[in-house]
Design a protein around this motif. Structure first.
Motif, PDB file in Angstrom:
ATOM      1  N   VAL A 150       0.862  -1.183   0.000  1.00  0.00           N
ATOM      2  CA  VAL A 150       0.000   0.000   0.000  1.00  0.00           C
ATOM      3  C   VAL A 150       0.897   1.231   0.000  1.00  0.00           C
ATOM      4  O   VAL A 150       1.768   1.381   0.868  1.00  0.00           O
ATOM      5  CB  VAL A 150      -0.917   0.021   1.236  1.00  0.00           C
ATOM      6  N   TYR A 151       0.688   2.130  -0.971  1.00  0.00           N
ATOM      7  CA  TYR A 151       1.456   3.369  -1.048  1.00  0.00           C
ATOM      8  C   TYR A 151       0.594   4.497  -0.490  1.00  0.00           C
ATOM      9  O   TYR A 151      -0.383   4.916  -1.103  1.00  0.00           O
ATOM     10  CB  TYR A 151       1.873   3.651  -2.497  1.00  0.00           C
ATOM     11  N   LEU A 152       0.961   4.935   0.720  1.00  0.00           N
ATOM     12  CA  LEU A 152       0.195   5.956   1.417  1.00  0.00           C
ATOM     13  C   LEU A 152       0.692   7.349   1.072  1.00  0.00           C
ATOM     14  O   LEU A 152       1.893   7.572   0.899  1.00  0.00           O
ATOM     15  CB  LEU A 152       0.309   5.763   2.930  1.00  0.00           C
ATOM     16  N   LEU A 153      -0.243   8.299   1.020  1.00  0.00           N
ATOM     17  CA  LEU A 153       0.066   9.725   0.994  1.00  0.00           C
ATOM     18  C   LEU A 153      -0.451  10.302   2.304  1.00  0.00           C
ATOM     19  O   LEU A 153      -1.624  10.104   2.659  1.00  0.00           O
ATOM     20  CB  LEU A 153      -0.604  10.422  -0.183  1.00  0.00           C
ATOM     21  N   VAL A 216       3.787  16.882   2.838  1.00  0.00           N
ATOM     22  CA  VAL A 216       3.136  15.688   2.284  1.00  0.00           C
ATOM     23  C   VAL A 216       4.215  14.643   2.030  1.00  0.00           C
ATOM     24  O   VAL A 216       5.233  14.934   1.382  1.00  0.00           O
ATOM     25  CB  VAL A 216       2.371  16.010   0.982  1.00  0.00           C
ATOM     26  N   VAL A 217       4.016  13.450   2.556  1.00  0.00           N
ATOM     27  CA  VAL A 217       5.000  12.381   2.408  1.00  0.00           C
ATOM     28  C   VAL A 217       4.332  11.140   1.838  1.00  0.00           C
ATOM     29  O   VAL A 217       3.119  10.926   2.006  1.00  0.00           O
ATOM     30  CB  VAL A 217       5.679  12.035   3.756  1.00  0.00           C
ATOM     31  N   ARG A 218       5.129  10.339   1.174  1.00  0.00           N
ATOM     32  CA  ARG A 218       4.711   9.008   0.725  1.00  0.00           C
ATOM     33  C   ARG A 218       5.381   7.974   1.622  1.00  0.00           C
ATOM     34  O   ARG A 218       6.568   8.081   1.925  1.00  0.00           O
ATOM     35  CB  ARG A 218       5.120   8.764  -0.726  1.00  0.00           C
ATOM     36  N   VAL A 219       4.618   6.954   1.999  1.00  0.00           N
ATOM     37  CA  VAL A 219       5.138   5.874   2.828  1.00  0.00           C
ATOM     38  C   VAL A 219       4.632   4.543   2.269  1.00  0.00           C
ATOM     39  O   VAL A 219       3.425   4.289   2.294  1.00  0.00           O
ATOM     40  CB  VAL A 219       4.698   6.015   4.299  1.00  0.00           C
ATOM     41  N   PRO A 220       5.498   3.690   1.751  1.00  0.00           N
ATOM     42  CA  PRO A 220       5.060   2.357   1.329  1.00  0.00           C
ATOM     43  C   PRO A 220       4.880   1.451   2.549  1.00  0.00           C
ATOM     44  O   PRO A 220       5.725   1.436   3.452  1.00  0.00           O
ATOM     45  CB  PRO A 220       6.216   1.849   0.447  1.00  0.00           C
ATOM     46  N   VAL A 221       3.788   0.708   2.577  1.00  0.00           N
ATOM     47  CA  VAL A 221       3.515  -0.251   3.650  1.00  0.00           C
ATOM     48  C   VAL A 221       3.337  -1.624   3.004  1.00  0.00           C
ATOM     49  O   VAL A 221       2.380  -1.837   2.248  1.00  0.00           O
ATOM     50  CB  VAL A 221       2.263   0.130   4.452  1.00  0.00           C
ATOM     51  N   ALA A 222       4.245  -2.543   3.292  1.00  0.00           N
ATOM     52  CA  ALA A 222       4.231  -3.862   2.659  1.00  0.00           C
ATOM     53  C   ALA A 222       3.585  -4.898   3.563  1.00  0.00           C
ATOM     54  O   ALA A 222       3.890  -4.974   4.756  1.00  0.00           O
ATOM     55  CB  ALA A 222       5.651  -4.287   2.294  1.00  0.00           C
ATOM     56  N   PHE A 223       2.691  -5.682   2.993  1.00  0.00           N
ATOM     57  CA  PHE A 223       2.114  -6.850   3.646  1.00  0.00           C
ATOM     58  C   PHE A 223       2.645  -8.072   2.889  1.00  0.00           C
ATOM     59  O   PHE A 223       2.233  -8.321   1.753  1.00  0.00           O
ATOM     60  CB  PHE A 223       0.585  -6.817   3.584  1.00  0.00           C
ATOM     61  N   ARG A 224       3.536  -8.808   3.506  1.00  0.00           N
ATOM     62  CA  ARG A 224       4.193  -9.913   2.807  1.00  0.00           C
ATOM     63  C   ARG A 224       4.084 -11.197   3.618  1.00  0.00           C
ATOM     64  O   ARG A 224       4.246 -11.186   4.834  1.00  0.00           O
ATOM     65  CB  ARG A 224       5.665  -9.590   2.545  1.00  0.00           C
ATOM     66  N   LEU A 225       3.845 -12.278   2.906  1.00  0.00           N
ATOM     67  CA  LEU A 225       3.763 -13.598   3.506  1.00  0.00           C
ATOM     68  C   LEU A 225       4.939 -14.440   3.044  1.00  0.00           C
ATOM     69  O   LEU A 225       5.323 -14.382   1.869  1.00  0.00           O
ATOM     70  CB  LEU A 225       2.456 -14.288   3.092  1.00  0.00           C
ATOM     71  N   GLY A 260       5.441   7.047  -7.526  1.00  0.00           N
ATOM     72  CA  GLY A 260       4.599   6.459  -6.511  1.00  0.00           C
ATOM     73  C   GLY A 260       4.985   5.055  -6.115  1.00  0.00           C
ATOM     74  O   GLY A 260       4.977   4.712  -4.936  1.00  0.00           O
ATOM     75  N   ASP A 261       5.291   4.199  -7.093  1.00  0.00           N
ATOM     76  CA  ASP A 261       5.661   2.832  -6.730  1.00  0.00           C
ATOM     77  C   ASP A 261       7.123   2.540  -7.052  1.00  0.00           C
ATOM     78  O   ASP A 261       7.518   1.389  -7.196  1.00  0.00           O
ATOM     79  CB  ASP A 261       4.733   1.806  -7.376  1.00  0.00           C
TER      80      ASP A 261
END
Length: 284
Positions: A150-153, A216-225, A260-261
Motif C-alpha cells: 500500500v502506497y500511502l500519501l 506531504v510524504v509518501r510511505v510504502p507499507v508492505a504486507f508480505r507472507l 509512486g511505486d
C-alpha cells in the motif's frame, strides 16, 4: 500469490501460482500481472540538466539486461535544471527505478523503466517517523494468502501528527477477479490507513522546507507472507504483482509527481523538491 523466480530467461516459466484466491474471470487479470524489480542507486545532474554520472547499487546482483537498460537510458535523460542562488547548479540525488519485464512470446522478454524517483532530501530535511505502529496483517488476507504493498500519501502538520491520509495505490500479489482484487485492495488499504492515523513525525530541522506549515510524504507499507521454506525476494530478483490503479487524492492541492511505486519499503519520502525529468524516461 504469484511470485517470479530465477533469471530473466526463465521469468514466467519458473513462476508458481499458489493463491487460495479463486474467482470467475481471473484470466483477464492474469494478463495484467507484472514482473518487476526495484533498482536503486545515485545520480549526478549537470547544471544544464544532463546526466553527469550515475551509479547502481550492487550491479553484480542485477540481471545483465537491467544493467544494460539503465546504461542506455540514463545518458538520454534530461532534468529540469536546479537553481541555487538564482543560478543553475550541479545536483546529486538518490535514484530508484521500477523496472518491468514483459513477455513478447515464448522465451522472449523486453524490459522497460515504468516509474522513477530522484530524491534530493537528506534525512534532516524531511519529516522523520518517530512512532510507527506497524499495521496488523488482516486475518482474512492471511487466510487467503493475499499479499501486497500500500502506497500511502500523508499530510503531516507542524505538530507532527497526520492530518490527512489516503491510499494512493495498492499493488497485490494475488490473481483473482477485478471485484475480488478491489476488495483486497480495500482490506489492505484500511489496515495501513488505520495504523498511519496514529503515527507521529518529527518535523524537518534543515533545508528549504523546514519552516513549512505542513508536509506531504509518501510511505510504502508492505504486507508480505513467507512461503514455507522460501525467503522473500532479494535485491535484483523479479517479483510478480497485479498493479492497482492510481487513485485521486481530494485533499492533495499540488499535482502528484511520478515515483509512486518506485520507492523502497520502509522509508518516508517527501513529495515535492525531487529532481524532475523534463520528459518521461526512455523506457528501453
Amino acid at each position: 500469490m504469484k511470485r517470479l523466480l530465477g533469471g530473466l530467461g526463465a521469468l514466467l516459466a519458473a513462476s508458481v501460482l499458489s493463491s487460495a484466491v479463486q474467482a470467475a474471470g481471473p484470466g483477464a487479470v492474469r494478463k495484467r500481472v507484472e514482473a518487476s524489480m526495484l533498482v536503486t542507486g545515485s545520480i549526478v545532474v549537470a547544471p544544464d540538466g544532463s546526466v553527469q554520472s550515475y551509479a547502481l547499487d550492487q550491479p553484480e546482483k542485477l540481471p545483465p539486461a537491467v544493467v544494460e537498460l539503465v546504461g542506455k537510458s540514463a545518458p538520454q535523460w534530461r532534468f529540469r535544471p536546479v537553481q541555487v542562488d538564482g543560478r543553475p547548479a550541479t545536483a546529486k540525488a538518490a535514484m530508484s527505478l521500477r523496472v518491468v519485464a514483459d513477455q513478447l512470446g515464448g522465451d522472449r522478454y523486453t524490459v522497460s523503466i515504468r516509474d522513477t524517483r530522484f530524491g534530493q532530501d537528506a534525512p534532516g530535511e524531511r519529516p522523520a517517523l518517530q512512532d510507527r505502529r506497524a499495521p496488523a496483517y488482516p486475518r482474512e488476507a492471511v487466510m487467503a494468502r493475499v499479499s501486497g504493498t500500500v502506497y500511502l500519501l500523508l499530510r503531516v502538520g507542524r505538530d507532527g501528527r497526520v492530518e490527512d491520509e489516503a491510499a494512493e495505490q495498492v499493488n497485490l500479489g494475488a490473481v483473482a477477479s477485478d471485484n475480488e482484487l478491489a476488495h483486497w485492495r480495500q482490506v489492505l488499504a484500511q489496515a495501513a490507513l488505520g495504523a498511519a492515523r496514529g503515527w507521529h513525525f518529527e518535523p524537518p530541522t534543515a533545508g528549504p522546507r523546514a519552516g513549512a506549515k505542513e508536509w506531504v510524504v509518501r510511505v510504502p507499507v508492505a504486507f508480505r507472507l513467507r512461503e514455507r521454506g522460501a525467503g522473500l525476494p532479494g535485491y535484483g530478483q523479479w517479483e510478480a504483482y497485479v498493479p492497482g490503479p492510481r487513485e485521486p487524492v481530494p485533499w492533495l492541492h499540488q499535482k502528484p509527481v511520478a515515483g509512486g511505486d518506485a520507492l523502497p519499503d520502509g522509508g518516508v519520502y517527501l513529495v515535492g523538491g525531487d529532481l524532475q525529468l523534463a520528459a518521461p524516461p526512455h523506457p528501453g
